[in-house]
Design an enzyme around this catalytic site. Structure first.
Site, PDB file in Angstrom:
ATOM      1  N   GLY A 100       0.792  -1.211   0.000  1.00 43.60           N
ATOM      2  CA  GLY A 100       0.000   0.000   0.000  1.00 43.60           C
ATOM      3  C   GLY A 100       0.829   1.268   0.000  1.00 43.60           C
ATOM      4  O   GLY A 100       2.057   1.228  -0.090  1.00 43.60           O
ATOM      5  N   SER A 101       0.135   2.408   0.105  1.00 42.09           N
ATOM      6  CA  SER A 101       0.785   3.716   0.096  1.00 42.09           C
ATOM      7  C   SER A 101       1.225   4.079   1.506  1.00 42.09           C
ATOM      8  O   SER A 101       0.950   3.356   2.468  1.00 42.09           O
ATOM      9  CB  SER A 101      -0.177   4.784  -0.431  1.00 42.09           C
ATOM     10  N   CYS A 102       1.898   5.229   1.626  1.00 44.90           N
ATOM     11  CA  CYS A 102       2.408   5.624   2.942  1.00 44.90           C
ATOM     12  C   CYS A 102       1.306   6.109   3.868  1.00 44.90           C
ATOM     13  O   CYS A 102       1.567   6.498   5.000  1.00 44.90           O
ATOM     14  CB  CYS A 102       3.519   6.645   2.821  1.00 44.90           C
TER      15      CYS A 102
ATOM     16  N   ASP B 277       0.445   9.296  -5.369  1.00 50.65           N
ATOM     17  CA  ASP B 277       1.541   9.339  -4.387  1.00 50.65           C
ATOM     18  C   ASP B 277       2.825   9.889  -5.000  1.00 50.65           C
ATOM     19  O   ASP B 277       3.569  10.636  -4.347  1.00 50.65           O
ATOM     20  CB  ASP B 277       1.799   7.936  -3.822  1.00 50.65           C
TER      21      ASP B 277
END
Length: 222
Positions: A65-67, A200
């Site tokens: 996943g993303s941060c 992102d």
């Protein structure tokens, strides 16, 4: 069982921890995959769906996943439902950053380790483990862990470095939420993984641009 302890294992965030071992065979995205109010895995597609991570020593190859997952870990830390330790086999940045910030801002320490594959695999067979004095204990074994030098050999102390990392994270979250162009373009027009990734990347670009501008201004002022 005899384990080759010459393989280097690294402790990124220091904390004493003792508890039950939970092994996730697949990477887990904390954003949308873990309930920040309970510490339960809510991703119905994950093999460990329904597992409680709160207070556990959690193993996974790496995160997904993303941060935004860093933010979920921070919520877990503030709510008192964070894992006691996160143990990885591969390079991982998202949850490690969240653990750094949780320790710095909320004084909530979550141990973060990256183990050599042989040690990681052996730990995954254990029901319980303990981390103290830079040593990992399980199944009658004591494995030395090398404390990561966050300053990377520079003169900055670890507290200053963590402040910088926290600033990077805050800036990223700001641009990710405010969504200036072209972040907003990818967010609105691509409702898939490509849109998430480009969202992102563009937010990260704004962070870099902001820091470059800051360094230029600082060089003239100072």
């Amino acid at each position: 069982m005899t384990i080759n302890t010459t393989q280097k294992s690294v402790l990124f965030v220091k904390n004493e921890a003792k508890g039950q071992v939970v092994t996730c065979k697949e990477g887990l995205s904390f954003w949308g995959g873990v309930d920040p109010d309970t510490g339960v895995i809510i991703d119905v597609h994950h093999p460990n769906h329904g597992e409680i991570l709160a207070g556990k020593i959690v193993l996974m190859p790496t995160s997904r996943g993303s941060c935004s997952g860093s933010g979920v870990l921070l919520q877990l830390a503030r709510n008192g439902f964070a894992p006691k330790a996160l143990v990885f086999r591969e390079t991982e940045d998202i949850l490690t950053l969240g653990a750094f910030i949780a320790a710095r801002l909320f004084n909530s320490h979550i141990a973060v380790l990256r183990l050599a594959p042989e040690i990681y695999d052996a730990l995954s067979t254990s029901k319980e483990a303990e981390i103290n004095d830079n040593t990992l204990h399980f199944l009658g074994q004591s494995i030395p862990i090398y404390l990561y030098e966050i300053s990377h050999g520079t003169t900055k102390d670890s507290s200053e470095a963590i402040v910088y990392y926290s600033l990077f994270f805050i800036l990223f979250r700001y641009f990710d939420i405010m969504k200036p162009f072209p972040v907003s373009f990818f967010d609105k027009n691509f409702k898939n993984s490509f849109g998430v990734i480009m969202d992102d990347i563009c937010a990260g670009f704004y962070v870099v641009l902001t820091l470059v501008c800051f360094m230029i201004i600082k060089s003239y002022v100072l």
